[in-house]
Scaffold this motif. Structure first.
Motif, PDB file in Angstrom:
ATOM      1  N   ARG A 182      -3.385 -12.064  44.785  1.00  0.00           N
ATOM      2  CA  ARG A 182      -3.209 -10.697  45.506  1.00  0.00           C
ATOM      3  C   ARG A 182      -2.699 -10.744  46.841  1.00  0.00           C
ATOM      4  NH1 ARG A 182      -8.365  -6.659  46.497  1.00  0.00           N
ATOM      5  NH2 ARG A 182      -7.287  -4.964  46.909  1.00  0.00           N
ATOM      6  N   TYR A 183      -2.860 -11.573  47.808  1.00  0.00           N
ATOM      7  CA  TYR A 183      -2.239 -11.388  49.205  1.00  0.00           C
ATOM      8  C   TYR A 183      -0.707 -11.447  49.095  1.00  0.00           C
ATOM      9  CZ  TYR A 183      -1.252 -16.385  49.063  1.00  0.00           C
ATOM     10  OH  TYR A 183      -0.611 -17.702  49.010  1.00  0.00           O
ATOM     11  N   LYS A 184      -0.132 -12.183  48.078  1.00  0.00           N
ATOM     12  CA  LYS A 184       1.307 -12.223  47.959  1.00  0.00           C
ATOM     13  C   LYS A 184       1.968 -10.956  47.374  1.00  0.00           C
ATOM     14  CE  LYS A 184       2.375 -17.121  47.263  1.00  0.00           C
ATOM     15  NZ  LYS A 184       2.957 -18.189  46.457  1.00  0.00           N
ATOM     16  N   ARG A 185       1.142 -10.282  46.287  1.00  0.00           N
ATOM     17  CA  ARG A 185       1.461  -9.156  46.026  1.00  0.00           C
ATOM     18  C   ARG A 185       1.331  -8.011  47.091  1.00  0.00           C
ATOM     19  NH1 ARG A 185      -2.134  -7.584  42.207  1.00  0.00           N
ATOM     20  NH2 ARG A 185      -3.248  -9.431  42.112  1.00  0.00           N
ATOM     21  N   LEU A 186       0.403  -8.152  47.828  1.00  0.00           N
ATOM     22  CA  LEU A 186       0.279  -7.146  48.979  1.00  0.00           C
ATOM     23  C   LEU A 186       1.254  -7.207  50.150  1.00  0.00           C
ATOM     24  CD1 LEU A 186      -3.651  -7.046  49.317  1.00  0.00           C
ATOM     25  CD2 LEU A 186      -2.392  -5.131  48.441  1.00  0.00           C
ATOM     26  N   VAL A 187       1.785  -8.580  50.339  1.00  0.00           N
ATOM     27  CA  VAL A 187       2.942  -8.668  51.434  1.00  0.00           C
ATOM     28  C   VAL A 187       4.088  -8.077  50.746  1.00  0.00           C
ATOM     29  CG1 VAL A 187       4.127 -10.547  52.476  1.00  0.00           C
ATOM     30  CG2 VAL A 187       1.553 -10.675  52.361  1.00  0.00           C
ATOM     31  N   ASP A 188       4.248  -8.500  49.425  1.00  0.00           N
ATOM     32  CA  ASP A 188       5.613  -7.938  48.868  1.00  0.00           C
ATOM     33  C   ASP A 188       5.902  -6.594  48.866  1.00  0.00           C
ATOM     34  OD1 ASP A 188       6.348 -10.502  48.281  1.00  0.00           O
ATOM     35  OD2 ASP A 188       5.776 -10.528  46.356  1.00  0.00           O
ATOM     36  N   ASN A 189       4.463  -5.872  48.772  1.00  0.00           N
ATOM     37  CA  ASN A 189       4.702  -4.435  48.523  1.00  0.00           C
ATOM     38  C   ASN A 189       5.202  -3.822  49.744  1.00  0.00           C
ATOM     39  OD1 ASN A 189       4.026  -4.462  45.893  1.00  0.00           O
ATOM     40  ND2 ASN A 189       1.720  -4.327  46.158  1.00  0.00           N
ATOM     41  N   ILE A 190       4.919  -4.475  51.037  1.00  0.00           N
ATOM     42  CA  ILE A 190       5.311  -3.612  52.205  1.00  0.00           C
ATOM     43  C   ILE A 190       6.799  -3.583  52.580  1.00  0.00           C
ATOM     44  CG2 ILE A 190       2.898  -4.524  53.298  1.00  0.00           C
ATOM     45  CD1 ILE A 190       4.473  -6.678  54.915  1.00  0.00           C
ATOM     46  N   MET A 229       1.023  -1.366  54.112  1.00  0.00           N
ATOM     47  CA  MET A 229       0.611  -2.051  54.977  1.00  0.00           C
ATOM     48  C   MET A 229      -0.904  -1.824  55.541  1.00  0.00           C
ATOM     49  SD  MET A 229       1.593  -4.228  57.335  1.00  0.00           S
ATOM     50  CE  MET A 229       0.586  -5.158  58.272  1.00  0.00           C
ATOM     51  N   GLU A 230      -1.435  -0.805  55.288  1.00  0.00           N
ATOM     52  CA  GLU A 230      -2.756  -0.420  55.674  1.00  0.00           C
ATOM     53  C   GLU A 230      -3.672  -1.058  54.429  1.00  0.00           C
ATOM     54  OE1 GLU A 230      -3.229   3.782  55.335  1.00  0.00           O
ATOM     55  OE2 GLU A 230      -1.995   4.137  57.093  1.00  0.00           O
ATOM     56  N   LYS A 231      -3.171  -1.407  53.049  1.00  0.00           N
ATOM     57  CA  LYS A 231      -3.883  -1.974  52.191  1.00  0.00           C
ATOM     58  C   LYS A 231      -3.924  -3.421  52.699  1.00  0.00           C
ATOM     59  CE  LYS A 231      -2.574   1.019  48.303  1.00  0.00           C
ATOM     60  NZ  LYS A 231      -1.927   1.152  47.108  1.00  0.00           N
ATOM     61  N   LEU A 232      -2.700  -4.024  53.053  1.00  0.00           N
ATOM     62  CA  LEU A 232      -2.858  -5.553  53.527  1.00  0.00           C
ATOM     63  C   LEU A 232      -3.674  -5.753  54.672  1.00  0.00           C
ATOM     64  CD1 LEU A 232      -1.420  -8.373  53.137  1.00  0.00           C
ATOM     65  CD2 LEU A 232       0.499  -7.293  54.889  1.00  0.00           C
ATOM     66  N   THR A 233      -3.762  -4.569  55.670  1.00  0.00           N
ATOM     67  CA  THR A 233      -4.559  -4.956  56.817  1.00  0.00           C
ATOM     68  C   THR A 233      -6.051  -5.084  56.189  1.00  0.00           C
ATOM     69  OG1 THR A 233      -2.846  -3.795  58.133  1.00  0.00           O
ATOM     70  CG2 THR A 233      -5.219  -3.854  59.025  1.00  0.00           C
ATOM     71  N   ALA A 263     -11.051  -9.953  53.709  1.00  0.00           N
ATOM     72  CA  ALA A 263     -11.004 -11.487  53.334  1.00  0.00           C
ATOM     73  C   ALA A 263     -10.422 -12.378  54.520  1.00  0.00           C
ATOM     74  CB  ALA A 263     -10.604 -11.641  52.075  1.00  0.00           C
ATOM     75  N   PRO A 264     -11.019 -12.662  55.653  1.00  0.00           N
ATOM     76  CA  PRO A 264     -10.333 -13.152  56.746  1.00  0.00           C
ATOM     77  C   PRO A 264      -9.795 -14.627  56.420  1.00  0.00           C
ATOM     78  CG  PRO A 264     -12.509 -13.092  57.050  1.00  0.00           C
ATOM     79  CD  PRO A 264     -12.159 -12.297  55.839  1.00  0.00           C
ATOM     80  N   GLU A 265     -10.493 -15.335  55.193  1.00  0.00           N
ATOM     81  CA  GLU A 265     -10.167 -16.541  54.940  1.00  0.00           C
ATOM     82  C   GLU A 265      -8.653 -16.670  54.605  1.00  0.00           C
ATOM     83  OE1 GLU A 265     -11.968 -14.643  51.409  1.00  0.00           O
ATOM     84  OE2 GLU A 265     -12.481 -14.996  53.573  1.00  0.00           O
ATOM     85  N   CYS A 316     -10.433 -12.664  63.960  1.00  0.00           N
ATOM     86  CA  CYS A 316     -11.387 -13.366  63.492  1.00  0.00           C
ATOM     87  C   CYS A 316     -11.480 -14.754  63.668  1.00  0.00           C
ATOM     88  CB  CYS A 316     -11.227 -13.396  61.755  1.00  0.00           C
ATOM     89  SG  CYS A 316      -9.782 -13.799  61.250  1.00  0.00           S
ATOM     90  N   GLN A 317     -12.244 -15.790  63.369  1.00  0.00           N
ATOM     91  CA  GLN A 317     -12.397 -17.224  63.504  1.00  0.00           C
ATOM     92  C   GLN A 317     -10.989 -17.915  63.109  1.00  0.00           C
ATOM     93  OE1 GLN A 317     -15.915 -18.845  63.004  1.00  0.00           O
ATOM     94  NE2 GLN A 317     -17.264 -17.489  64.515  1.00  0.00           N
TER      95      GLN A 317
END
Length: 773
Positions: free
Chosen positions: A24-32, A46-50, A56-58, A99-100
């Motif tokens: 999912r994180y790759k799809r969110l990145v591609d969508n920006i 970009m708001e969705k990715l943020t 999910a900070p991990e 985040c940490q």
């Protein structure tokens, strides 16, 4: 088997299915990223990715790694529009996430910034710098133990020295490099876990890069298009602001590492000789660092001056000029714990310069070769050192100034030290004359008033005038002239303090004696007599009580007698002494405000002093001393009679002043490195005294000193030799006194003429402390 068309359809279907299975994180990145990079970042995506990164900070480190991968691919393919979108996305994620696990994301971010800075395109370098500056302003919640900024220090320093052909682009690159260095400093200076930015390996790159841009001309042509204030800022202005910020963050232990590269840069580019840029640099340094650390900068400058003792006079003069300016800026009134070391260094340079000038070579230094000494440059250096000594002394309290002047006197007879001594008294202001002129300083200072060198005598007089003048009255007595009404001078006169009275009671006779003897110096000229008059006038205004006024009148009358009786003196000197006596009595009579005294002085004055400026042409004052008659002289008995009626000490006024010589002065002329100097040797033996009280006081002092310092056997032998009755007789007499109720009278006591003296019981007798066990 599948046909070609069927195979292509099958692959398309597989890719479509696999695309839905991507993380999912790759799809969110591609969508920006939009289809057309000119459309910019897709804000909704970009708001969705943020939101996903915050939820999910991990996954944040994976997002950073994937963005870094896309950016590297876009840079390689020259798709710079997508590069800008990727950096914008990274900036927004950095601002939103604390985040940490952000450390792993930061590593990906710094990798992308490094990739941009390594690119050949100026726009990419500027883009990477801007992102790094934004990152530098973010306060991270978690520490980083392994992050390194060495590459960024080196790369930003290189950008500061950019030599790009296009002037506008070159300016932008340099300004980006300056902002990048500023960002590195902000990011690391307060983080103990980061690499120490104050280490020499970093400072040796950062500081020279800033100074290089500080040297550039500010008049850079700008495009007529409207710009923001930040965009209108020139590299010079930006550099100065960043340099001040860097120095302002320097702690006590970092000052040396921050200042040393400045010194090296000025050395390497021969910037000491022009002075202007060097002075500007250290003005920035002194105004930017914390005030309690400013003395460290001065100490470094002094050390650098010592290290350049073998360099040309122009270089040394430039360093001294910088030290002088730094001393003026150092406003806390202290130059650190080693005050005398500062003056020792400056006087050492003064002595070296004089030696170079006198010998004409640097032969004592092997590596100087056959370098020719330029006398005028050495003179300029000497003037700069003297000015700097005065600048330092101006920041000191009065008691330290006295110590400094005594320290300088200790360097005499070294040629060139005398002007340095005079510079210390410039602007001298002291409320306590006892502190400003202690005995340890006054005695050697007065001894110089009798030196054969006329310039030294004049300098010492100016020093005494500067110290005694506490109300800025000295300029009101110059030029010397006869004034019928001294109210026009607008003198500032205060009542003498207890310290003033104590000072005059202790030192007045020494002052009078040296003034009297200084008047007899045959090499004295107009300036000497004007200074003597100013000194006498200031003593009368600043330190005079009734007793002092009486002694000053006696001194003035003694000078009149000196002018008439000392036929061995040159005619000019005798006339000038007589004019000094007349002008000074004219001043004293108006300060005492005794009408009859003023009348007597005014009756005699026109005959004695006819000129407006008596020391310019003293022959007009008294053309024929041999034919002077009583009616044109100030009469001591008449003055004593006049002032006696106003409550002054008539007996003391009627006594002629004779200088009390308490030591034998021997003048020996010799040469020191080609410069004639006079050594004054004072013997402690008393050879003459016309005052019985002075003799008695000296006798008592010797007795006390003997009992304090001599061995017991010597004291016992001395006392036994001068006592006529034996110890047994005295013992018997004391014992018998108990029964007869009589006691020994103190030695030297006599009756009062009204019967026998009252006997004193033994237990009431007062014995010296040294005789009581």
């Amino acid at each position: 088997m599948l046909s070609t068309d069927s195979f292509q359809i099958h692959l398309t279907g597989v890719c479509g299915c696999c695309g839905a299975l991507r993380p999912r994180y790759k799809r969110l990145v591609d969508n920006i990223f939009p289809e057309d990079p000119e459309d910019g970042l897709v804000k909704a995506n970009m708001e969705k990715l943020t939101f996903y990164a915050l939820s999910a900070p991990e996954k944040l480190d994976r997002i950073g790694a994937y963005l870094s991968e896309r950016l590297s691919r876009d840079v390689a393919r020259h798709r710079y529009g997508y590069v800008c979108i990727a950096m914008e996305a990274l900036d927004q994620l950095l601002m939103a996430c604390h985040c940490q696990t952000i450390n792993l994301f930061v590593e990906s971010f710094l990798t992308m910034v490094r990739k941009l800075l390594e690119a050949d395109k100026p726009n990419l370098q500027i883009l990477g710098t801007n992102s790094f500056v934004k990152f530098a302003n973010i306060e991270e919640d978690t520490p980083s133990y392994h992050r390194s900024y060495d590459f960024f220090v080196s790369r930003f320093s290189e950008m500061c020295h950019s030599s790009y052909e296009d002037p506008d682009i070159r300016t932008k690159i340099r300004m980006a490099g300056i902002r990048g260095l500023q960002g590195v400093v902000r990011k690391t200076v307060n983080d103990e876990l980061q690499a120490n930015i104050w280490d020499p390996q970093h400072m040796d790159k950062i500081v020279p890069s800033l100074l290089f841009n500080l040297q550039q001309e500010e008049g850079v042509e700008r495009s007529p298009s409207p710009e923001t204030e930040k965009e209108r800022e020139s590299p010079v202005e930006l550099t100065e602001r960043c340099f001040r910020e860097l120095l302002g963050r320097a702690a006590y232990g970092n000052i040396k590492n921050a200042v040393k590269p400045v010194l090296m840069h000025l050395d390497n580019h021969s910037l000491w000789e022009s002075k202007t840029f060097a002075v500007r640099c250290f003005k920035i340094v002194m105004y930017s660092i914390q005030s309690q650390h400013s003395h460290l900068v001065i100490q470094q400058l002094l050390g650098h001056l010592d290290a350049n003792s073998k360099n040309s006079a122009r270089v040394r003069a430039g360093i001294v000029e910088v030290i002088s300016e730094a001393a003026v800026i150092e406003a806390s009134g202290s130059i650190g714990p080693t005050v005398l070391e500062v003056f020792n260094t400056l006087l050492k340079q003064l002595r070296l310069s004089v030696d170079y000038e006198l010998t004409g070579s640097y032969d004592s230094f092997a590596n100087m070769g056959s370098k020719v000494i330029k006398v005028h440059e050495e003179r300029q250096l000497q003037e700069a050192v003297i000015k700097t000594v005065g600048s330092f002394a101006y920041t000191l309290p009065p008691y330290q100034r006295s110590e400094v002047m005594l320290f300088i006197i200790g360097k005499i007879p070294v040629p060139g030290m005398y002007p340095a001594l005079g510079s210390v008294t410039a602007g001298f202001q002291s409320t306590n004359i006892l502190t400003a002129l202690p005995t340890s300083f006054l005695d050697p200072l007065l001894s110089f008033t009798l030196m054969e060198d006329a310039e030294i005598r004049l300098l010492v007089l100016d020093i005494l005038i500067g110290i005694i003048d506490r109300h800025d009255n000295r300029h009101k007595f110059s030029p010397v002239r006869i004034i019928s009404d001294i109210s026009v001078l607008k003198l500032k006169v205060d009542k003498c303090s207890r310290q003033d009275n104590l000072f005059m009671k202790k030192h007045s006779q020494r002052l009078y004696r040296h003034i009297y003897l200084a008047c007899k110096e045959e090499s004295s000229v107009q300036r000497h007599f004007e200074s003597l008059y100013t000194l006498l006038a200031l003593i009368c205004v600043e330190l005079a009580n009734e007793e002092v006024v009486v002694d000053l009148i006696r001194l003035a009358l003694a000078l009149q007698d000196l002018a008439l009786t000392e036929e061995a003196l040159p005619v000019y000197t005798r006339c000038a002494i007589h004019a000094l006596s007349a002008v000074y009595l004219n001043l004293i009579c108006q300060l005492t405000t005794v009408p009859t005294f003023c009348q007597h002085v005014h009756e005699v004055r026109p005959t004695v002093c006819l000129s407006v400026r008596p020391f310019i042409d003293p022959f007009i004052c008294l053309s024929k001393l041999e034919k002077v008659e009583g009616e044109v002289l100030f009469v001591q008995t008449k003055i004593a009679e006049i002032l006696g009626g106003s409550g002054y000490n008539t007996e003391r006024l009627a006594t002629a002043y004779i200088p009390q010589i308490t030591g034998l002065t021997l003048s020996l002329s010799f040469k020191y490195t080609g410069c004639p100097v006079v050594c004054l040797i004072f013997f402690d033996t008393v050879i003459h005294s016309v005052n019985v009280e002075e003799l008695e006081r000296e006798r008592r002092r010797q007795v006390v000193e003997r009992f304090q310092t001599a061995p017991f056997e010597e004291i016992a032998a001395h006392c036994g030799a001068r006592v006529s009755p034996c110890l047994a007789s005295i013992h018997t007499l004391i014992l018998s006194s108990k029964s007869t109720n009589t006691a020994l009278l103190p030695s030297g006591s006599v009756g009062n003429g009204h019967g026998p003296s009252r006997s004193i019981p033994v237990y009431e007798m007062k014995f010296p402390d040294l005789c009581v066990y």
